[in-house]
Scaffold this motif. Structure first.
Motif, PDB file in Angstrom:
ATOM      1  N   SER A 370       0.767  -1.122   0.086  1.00 34.10           N
ATOM      2  CA  SER A 370      -0.024  -0.324   0.043  1.00 34.10           C
ATOM      3  C   SER A 370       1.223   1.419  -0.264  1.00 34.10           C
ATOM      4  O   SER A 370       1.669   1.127   0.316  1.00 34.10           O
ATOM      5  N   ARG A 371       0.364   2.367  -1.143  1.00 34.04           N
ATOM      6  CA  ARG A 371       0.462   3.938  -0.463  1.00 34.04           C
ATOM      7  C   ARG A 371      -0.192   4.676   0.025  1.00 34.04           C
ATOM      8  O   ARG A 371      -1.002   4.228  -0.509  1.00 34.04           O
ATOM      9  N   THR A 372      -0.085   5.035   1.002  1.00 41.95           N
ATOM     10  CA  THR A 372      -1.049   6.360   1.705  1.00 41.95           C
ATOM     11  C   THR A 372      -0.434   7.209   1.818  1.00 41.95           C
ATOM     12  O   THR A 372       1.063   7.887   2.106  1.00 41.95           O
ATOM     13  N   ARG A 375       0.686  10.155  -3.364  1.00 39.76           N
ATOM     14  CA  ARG A 375      -0.028  10.384  -4.693  1.00 39.76           C
ATOM     15  C   ARG A 375      -1.409   8.799  -3.935  1.00 39.76           C
ATOM     16  O   ARG A 375      -2.118   8.088  -5.140  1.00 39.76           O
ATOM     17  N   GLY A 376      -1.384   7.918  -3.239  1.00 36.78           N
ATOM     18  CA  GLY A 376      -2.063   7.476  -2.238  1.00 36.78           C
ATOM     19  C   GLY A 376      -2.590   6.599  -3.023  1.00 36.78           C
ATOM     20  O   GLY A 376      -4.015   5.741  -2.980  1.00 36.78           O
ATOM     21  N   ARG A 377      -1.670   5.856  -3.927  1.00 37.23           N
ATOM     22  CA  ARG A 377      -1.969   4.728  -4.708  1.00 37.23           C
ATOM     23  C   ARG A 377      -0.781   3.756  -5.471  1.00 37.23           C
ATOM     24  O   ARG A 377       0.325   4.237  -5.149  1.00 37.23           O
ATOM     25  N   ILE A 378      -0.994   2.323  -5.403  1.00 34.83           N
ATOM     26  CA  ILE A 378       0.086   1.911  -5.494  1.00 34.83           C
ATOM     27  C   ILE A 378       0.033   1.665  -7.110  1.00 34.83           C
ATOM     28  O   ILE A 378      -1.270   1.402  -7.666  1.00 34.83           O
ATOM     29  N   PHE A 379       1.094   1.666  -8.011  1.00 32.32           N
ATOM     30  CA  PHE A 379       0.767   1.590  -9.856  1.00 32.32           C
ATOM     31  C   PHE A 379       0.825   0.397 -10.158  1.00 32.32           C
ATOM     32  O   PHE A 379       1.612  -0.448  -9.499  1.00 32.32           O
ATOM     33  N   GLU A 395       4.645  10.454   1.956  1.00 27.95           N
ATOM     34  CA  GLU A 395       4.319   8.979   1.604  1.00 27.95           C
ATOM     35  C   GLU A 395       3.995   7.970   2.722  1.00 27.95           C
ATOM     36  O   GLU A 395       5.227   8.451   3.277  1.00 27.95           O
TER      37      GLU A 395
END
Ligand code: C2O
Ligand code: CU
Ligand code: CU
Length: 431
Positions: A370-372, A375-379, A395
């Motif tokens: 996860s990434r919070t 950018r708040g998302r994973i790519f 992040e």
């Protein structure tokens, strides 16, 4: 369009894209030494090179083979080579403790125990990594395996390594390393050792093996003419599934594996790979061959990747300022934590200003969960197995990691090399 500092040349004095020689790691002699390279525009630059070339030779082998490489240090200062992405024991990992002085050598011997993927090699001496990489010391290290071969992907002239970075030249045209704590940002792009090279391509499917080999610059890659990138792999090899992307962000040390189908373009058409962040043209592909070579390979891939789960320990690492992790600067003889072999852990990377920080771990690949914040998302390019993940300001990135192969001392660090050299790096020990 070019940055005002980017040197623009007509095709006549631009270089054709340089493709490094492919060598086997079995009985390889790898020498780092000062040298010269024609980087385009009629400029011959003084550089530092592996085996007389920038980039160094592409080392290529299959899973299950043995690498035996003698590193000869003919630089005027200490050095040691690290195989970024390869799972090896501490003695073969190019730890700064193992640096050899000018004139010395270091003998590597390790089995290739991992799946197919694009790895790379570069120097890793304490506080000198940024300088030595910027001067030109880097090369690709490709591993192949049966799972990947089954897709019959483009190979030979149709599989092209792209080591993308930036460079600054002094008035004499020589590579000029003048870092700041915020990172060494070069003034021009350089791909496989040339400023804005071109490559003549057939109207065929190509496989590009891409590395962001810049010291500090994060790039956002895209092709002109809406040429799609079929994203098939990243740091740790093939992704669980491929996908079509129009642009992909790649930070320092990260890799991408993409297919581009030039069959829809006409002879004479030019398709440019660009960095949308710097607004730079990186490489120009010119379609010159009309005939359509028969392509029997895949235009999409998949890979069965077992997800890690049930972490028994959570560790949090704060990347502080430009030189510290959890408040500490690197000391190559201090071990900051220990990790039991075969234990799944969650590592939480938190930024505390001065990002972006591309976080890199030696000794194992990880899975980004996860990434919070930020950018708040994973790519899509962060699925599968990774060894470097971009942590931007604000992040929090969580990854699952497990060390299954070797006990011993490994490194975790920011791959902005000027942060690493200033101390944003830590030793841990797998026990
Ligand atoms: Cu590519 Cu520890 O580095
Ligand atoms: Cu590494
Ligand atoms: Cu950093």
């Amino acid at each position: 369009m070019h940055d005002e500092n980017q040197i623009t040349n007509s095709l006549s004095n631009r270089n054709q894209l340089y493709i490094p020689e492919v060598v086997s790691p079995g009985g390889l002699m790898l020498t780092a030494a000062p040298g010269t390279t024609d980087i385009g525009g009629g400029i011959i630059s003084a550089t530092w090179e592996f085996n007389g070339n920038l980039p160094g030779p592409t080392i290529k082998t299959n899973t299950g083979t043995i690498a035996s490489i003698l590193f000869q240090n003919n630089l005027p200062e200490e050095s040691i080579v690290h195989w970024h992405g390869l799972i090896v024991n501490k003695e073969n990992d190019g730890h700064p403790q193992d640096a050899v002085s000018s004139g010395g050598n270091y003998s590597y011997n390790f089995p290739i125990i991992q799946r197919a993927g694009l790895n790379w090699y570069h120097p890793h001496p304490d506080m000198l990594t940024g300088k030595q990489v910027f001067m030109g010391l880097a090369g690709a290290f490709i591993v192949n395996d049966a799972e990947e071969s089954a897709f019959n992907l483009p190979s030979g002239n149709f599989e092209v390594p792209l080591i993308i970075r930036d460079v600054t030249l002094n008035n004499g045209g020589n590579i000029n390393y003048q870092p700041t704590a915020g990172g060494m940002f070069g003034r021009s792009s350089m791909v496989n050792g040339s400023m804005y090279p071109y490559m003549k391509v057939a109207s065929a499917v190509y496989r590009f093996r891409i590395l962001n080999g810049a010291n500090a610059r994060v790039m956002n890659l895209a092709f002109t003419k809406n040429a799609e990138m079929i994203l098939i792999g990243n740091d740790g090899g093939l992704l669980p599934s491929s996908s079509i992307q129009n642009s992909i962000v790649i930070s320092n040390g990260e890799r991408l594996d993409i297919l581009v189908d030039f069959r829809k373009f006409k002879t004479g058409e030019s398709i440019i790979l660009r960095d949308l962040n710097a607004q730079w043209d990186l490489v120009e592909f010119i379609v010159t061959e009309k005939k359509m070579p028969l392509y029997n390979g895949a235009l999409s891939t998949s890979s069965n990747i077992q997800p890690l789960s049930n972490p028994v320990v959570t560790r949090t690492f704060s990347f502080d300022g430009m030189s510290r992790i959890n408040g500490l600067e690197f000391n190559m003889n201090r071990i900051d934590w220990t990790v039991p072999l075969h234990q799944t852990e969650m590592w939480v990377f938190v930024s505390n200003g001065n990002g972006p920080h591309p976080v890199h771990v030696h000794g194992a690949s990880f899975q980004v969960v996860s990434r919070t914040g930020g950018r708040g998302r994973i790519f899509p390019w962060e699925a599968g197995w990774k060894d470097t993940v971009l942590l931007d300001d604000g992040e929090t990135v969580r990854v699952l990691i497990r060390f299954d192969n070797y006990s011993g001392i490994y490194l975790m660090h920011c791959h902005k090399l000027e942060h690493e050299d200033r101390g944003m790096m830590a030793n841990f020990e797998v026990i």
